[in-house]
Design an enzyme around this catalytic site. Sequence first.
Site, short mmCIF file in Angstrom:
data_model
loop_
_atom_site.label_atom_id
_atom_site.label_comp_id
_atom_site.label_asym_id
_atom_site.label_seq_id
_atom_site.Cartn_x
_atom_site.Cartn_y
_atom_site.Cartn_z
N ASP A 47 38.54 59.97 45.44
CA ASP A 47 39.10 58.78 46.09
C ASP A 47 40.24 59.18 47.00
O ASP A 47 41.09 60.01 46.65
CB ASP A 47 39.62 57.80 45.03
CG ASP A 47 40.30 56.60 45.68
OD1 ASP A 47 39.60 55.81 46.34
OD2 ASP A 47 41.54 56.48 45.57
N TYR A 52 47.33 57.96 52.54
CA TYR A 52 47.72 59.20 51.88
C TYR A 52 47.99 60.30 52.91
O TYR A 52 47.09 61.02 53.34
CB TYR A 52 46.63 59.66 50.90
CG TYR A 52 46.33 58.68 49.79
CD1 TYR A 52 47.20 57.64 49.47
CD2 TYR A 52 45.15 58.79 49.06
CE1 TYR A 52 46.91 56.75 48.45
CE2 TYR A 52 44.85 57.90 48.03
CZ TYR A 52 45.73 56.88 47.74
OH TYR A 52 45.44 55.99 46.74
N LYS A 79 39.83 53.64 51.71
CA LYS A 79 40.36 52.28 51.69
C LYS A 79 40.62 51.77 53.10
O LYS A 79 40.79 52.55 54.04
CB LYS A 79 41.65 52.24 50.86
CG LYS A 79 41.44 52.79 49.44
CD LYS A 79 42.72 52.78 48.63
CE LYS A 79 42.49 53.41 47.28
NZ LYS A 79 42.47 54.90 47.36
N ASN A 232 50.10 56.09 33.84
CA ASN A 232 51.17 55.12 34.10
C ASN A 232 52.37 55.76 34.77
O ASN A 232 53.50 55.73 34.27
CB ASN A 232 51.59 54.39 32.83
CG ASN A 232 50.65 53.26 32.44
OD1 ASN A 232 50.05 53.28 31.37
ND2 ASN A 232 50.50 52.26 33.31
N ILE A 235 54.38 58.92 32.56
CA ILE A 235 54.95 58.88 31.22
C ILE A 235 53.93 59.31 30.16
O ILE A 235 54.30 59.79 29.08
CB ILE A 235 55.53 57.49 30.89
CG1 ILE A 235 56.46 57.58 29.67
CG2 ILE A 235 54.44 56.45 30.72
CD1 ILE A 235 57.33 56.37 29.46
#
Length: 341
Positions: A47, A52, A79, A232, A235
């Site tokens: 992807d 980017y 995208k 996430n 973390i």
Amino acid sequence: MPARVQDRISLLGFGSAAIGNLYRPVTDELAFATVQTALTEGVLYIDTAPHYGFGLSEKRLGAALAELDPRRRVVISTKVGRRLDPRPDADLSQVRQGFVSPEPFESVFDYSYDAVMRSYEESRARLRRDIDVLYVHDLGRYAHGDKHPKLFAEFMEGGYRALRKLRDGGAVKAIGLGVNEWQVCEEALAHGDFDIMLLAGRYTLLEQRALETFLPLCKQRKVSIVVGGPYNSGILAHDGRNGTRRTGPLMYEYQPAPPDIVARVSAIEAVCARHDVPLAAAALQFPLAHPQVISVIPGMGNPDEVHRAKEWLTLPIPGAFWAELRAQGLVRPDAPLPVTE
């Protein structure tokens, strides 16, 4: 009946923002080696996005895949919704919109018909190949706040028509949203027909509210889910075995984690320690237990990160580990859990 492109997407995908110089420069050689390692490890889904590195990620992928994947076995998604505007005065040595890129552009949200069609053609040129899956980038209140209703209407009246034209004409095989919230996916499904959603950070070991209404809706509508951001924002990207310690701040939602999240992660880590399970392995494997989830795509910026992701995804995790997470209320009681042989 022809096979769906979703059926060709590998369980482990490659999120390619890092090779667009996310936060720090990456050499062309390292970017190539990372893509090469991903293909060697069996990753057949990559992807990317114009945002980017302002085209850099797509250019690097195009160059690498022209050499490494001449038979075009890899499924590519990119995208639309952010056009690239020239910035000849940009300081290319500084972080701009999260990237340190040599490309003299900046990305600007634009969900109109013409912008989506132009973005598609420009991405196709940079990638040097056809695009399999086309997502709308960062639609929703998470990105736009009070501007969302206006931009959503702009998309439905313009960009969505462009996506339908591209898919219905066979230029792309599937369309969807690439977003950080499931609510706008529900809103889009109420107004249009989509095949696949890239949902970042919203169905993870830490967050499962999508189980309430969104994932049942996807099952009803036969919409596939790709899970981005499985760590996430970092973390959960921790091994923890053999006494390994964390370094640097604990990041969640792109910023330092609040105390309640740190406490929840610590509780999950305690269960990991009792069962000798890497936290990151649990984070990668958990979303794939849901039948609508077809792939998980961590960001990978070097060959070592590719190797680790493959190891974590395939590492056997005992059923007792998942059972203890559920018993302690650390995952929702209605969350499907991985099946252990």
